[in-house]
Design a protein around this motif. Structure first.
Motif, mmCIF file in Angstrom:
data_model
loop_
_atom_site.group_PDB
_atom_site.id
_atom_site.type_symbol
_atom_site.label_atom_id
_atom_site.label_comp_id
_atom_site.label_asym_id
_atom_site.label_seq_id
_atom_site.Cartn_x
_atom_site.Cartn_y
_atom_site.Cartn_z
ATOM 1 N N PRO A 1 3.740 6.365 -4.577
ATOM 2 C CA PRO A 1 5.102 6.644 -5.271
ATOM 3 C C PRO A 1 5.393 5.587 -5.761
ATOM 4 O O PRO A 1 7.084 5.678 -6.102
ATOM 5 C CB PRO A 1 5.205 7.558 -4.324
ATOM 6 C CG PRO A 1 4.570 7.336 -2.804
ATOM 7 C CD PRO A 1 3.610 6.603 -3.393
ATOM 8 N N HIS A 2 5.653 4.203 -5.246
ATOM 9 C CA HIS A 2 7.044 2.992 -5.551
ATOM 10 C C HIS A 2 6.288 1.775 -6.101
ATOM 11 O O HIS A 2 7.143 1.723 -7.274
ATOM 12 C CB HIS A 2 7.030 2.473 -3.684
ATOM 13 C CG HIS A 2 7.069 3.769 -3.033
ATOM 14 N ND1 HIS A 2 8.653 4.212 -2.670
ATOM 15 C CD2 HIS A 2 6.569 3.972 -1.319
ATOM 16 C CE1 HIS A 2 8.496 5.275 -1.471
ATOM 17 N NE2 HIS A 2 7.694 5.402 -1.067
ATOM 18 N N CYS A 3 5.126 1.581 -6.575
ATOM 19 C CA CYS A 3 4.964 0.255 -6.797
ATOM 20 C C CYS A 3 3.866 1.085 -8.069
ATOM 21 O O CYS A 3 3.509 -0.444 -8.311
ATOM 22 C CB CYS A 3 4.409 -0.453 -5.796
ATOM 23 S SG CYS A 3 2.416 -0.907 -5.547
#
Length: 178
Positions: A90-92
């Protein structure tokens, strides 16, 4: 549940429910080759089985055992599906292969069985399930999980059509409410 309790529940589920007109009736079974699978095979005219597993070798061993059991009872294998195939960070937004990559597809090819697709891990699936709202039915936005589920459904529909065109139809069971 074991033995007679499983047999009774499956029989009741099939014979005492007014299913109406169905295109498909899908049984989502626990992994393995236990009482549930054997009772279902003996009770219901199955068009085929889809084996679902993670890409890990240990999970694939159970799936191959189930494949042999189904084939030994005359149930066609429609294909393999790889569940929890990967996670999109979900971040990168990068792909994370938590359980390895492509093991189910490789094993299906080795066994000469169609590979129907891979399902990624998606938090929306869990959230929808917990809320009792299947996210596929709620106008889910395009996501890898939605696209994968639609592709697997289409591949399964095609395999059922192929199976019905090339093999004798399974015996019919009257499924009406008492």
């Amino acid at each position: 549940w074991r033995g007679p309790m499983v047999n009774g529940a499956i029989t009741q589920f099939i014979q005492d429910v007014d299913w109406g007109a169905l295109d498909y009736l899908v049984f989502d079974l626990p992994p393995g080759t236990g009482d549930v699978q054997l009772t279902l095979v003996q009770t219901v005219p199955l068009t085929g089985a889809i084996l679902v597993c993670t890409p890990q070798d240990v999970a694939l061993l159970d799936a191959v055992k189930a494949q042999k059991m189904f084939e030994g009872t005359g149930v066609s294998i429609l294909g393999y599906v790889e569940n929890m195939s990967f996670l999109t960070c979900p971040h990168c937004r990068g792909r994370v292969d938590l359980f390895g990559a492509g093991g189910t597809e490789r094993r299906a090819a080795e066994l000469g069985v169609p590979f129907l697709g891979a399902l990624p891990i998606d938090v929306a699936v869990r959230v929808g399930g917990d809320a009792g709202q299947p996210f596929m039915l709620e106008g889910a936005p395009a996501s890898p999980a939605v696209e994968a589920m639609r592709a697997i459904a289409a591949a399964t529909r095609e395999r059922v059509r192929e199976r019905m065109a090339t093999e004798p139809a399974p015996r019919r069971v009257e499924m009406t409410r008492r």
